[in-house]
Design an enzyme around this catalytic site. Structure first.
Site, PDB file in Angstrom:
ATOM      1  N   HIS A   1       0.851  -1.192   0.000  1.00  0.00           N
ATOM      2  CA  HIS A   1       0.000   0.000   0.000  1.00  0.00           C
ATOM      3  C   HIS A   1       0.885   1.240   0.000  1.00  0.00           C
ATOM      4  CE1 HIS A   1      -3.863  -1.978   1.818  1.00  0.00           C
ATOM      5  NE2 HIS A   1      -3.283  -2.754   0.910  1.00  0.00           N
TER       6      HIS A   1
ATOM      7  N   GLU B   1       0.876   4.117   1.615  1.00  0.00           N
ATOM      8  CA  GLU B   1       1.338   4.695   2.872  1.00  0.00           C
ATOM      9  C   GLU B   1       2.309   3.779   3.599  1.00  0.00           C
ATOM     10  OE1 GLU B   1      -1.727   3.662   1.947  1.00  0.00           O
ATOM     11  OE2 GLU B   1      -3.115   3.898   3.610  1.00  0.00           O
TER      12      GLU B   1
ATOM     13  N   CYS C   1      -6.360   1.823   5.676  1.00  0.00           N
ATOM     14  CA  CYS C   1      -7.017   0.598   6.138  1.00  0.00           C
ATOM     15  C   CYS C   1      -6.462   0.236   7.518  1.00  0.00           C
ATOM     16  CB  CYS C   1      -6.752  -0.539   5.147  1.00  0.00           C
ATOM     17  SG  CYS C   1      -5.012  -1.079   5.103  1.00  0.00           S
TER      18      CYS C   1
ATOM     19  N   CYS D   1      -2.613  -0.320   7.524  1.00  0.00           N
ATOM     20  CA  CYS D   1      -1.815   0.905   7.434  1.00  0.00           C
ATOM     21  C   CYS D   1      -1.982   1.800   8.666  1.00  0.00           C
ATOM     22  CB  CYS D   1      -2.155   1.643   6.154  1.00  0.00           C
ATOM     23  SG  CYS D   1      -1.623   0.726   4.679  1.00  0.00           S
TER      24      CYS D   1
END
Length: 157
Positions: A61, A63, A91, A94
């Site tokens: 992801h 981030e 999410c 993260c």
């Protein structure tokens, strides 16, 4: 003539523009268009976008990759002075990473009512039961961030 200390700080709106640039790069590469940057003391120390398709790694992801790069750039996993700016609400994975990295602040654009863990479904950044909390700023340039995602998914249909 002026040094870095006197340089003007970018606003959340301007910082989100940098994250949106990263999201566009992701879309151009066939990735879901989500971008993230990490800022420490007014300086962008990391810029990344989703790479799940390219890497075939479910943890790639935007981030998460940006926080990893930021930790490497500053030589510490503790990122208390960092602001993570991401185009989509983080999410649970993260947001949990940001708790564990001791991130100071998270700024996001579009809300994720299906997976959001910074206010929509869960509020991991402000749960006093966890060992760290971070400030969350939501809905920064949300319409632009949402449009990037909507356009991408419309193109897949």
């Amino acid at each position: 003539m002026g040094d870095a200390a006197s340089a003007p700080q970018l606003s959340d709106h301007e910082l989100m523009g940098l994250a949106i640039e990263e999201a566009r790069r992701a879309g151009e590469q066939g990735e879901v268009p989500i971008g993230a940057i990490v800022v420490i003391d007014g300086k962008v120390v990391a810029r990344r976008h989703n790479e799940r398709e390219q890497s075939q790694d479910p943890t790639s992801h935007a981030e998460l990759l940006a926080v990893r790069d930021a930790a490497a750039a500053v030589g510490s996993w503790r990122l208390e002075n960092a602001t993570v700016v991401v185009t989509l609400e983080p999410c649970a994975m993260c947001a949990g990473l940001m708790v564990n990295a001791r991130v100071g602040r998270v700024v996001f654009g579009a809300r994720s009512y299906e997976n959001g863990a910074c206010g929509s479904l869960y509020s991991l950044g402000s749960d006093p039961r966890l060992n760290h909390e971070f400030v969350t700023v939501s809905d920064v340039r949300a319409d632009e961030c949402s449009e990037l995602l909507s356009s991408y998914f419309a193109g897949l249909r």
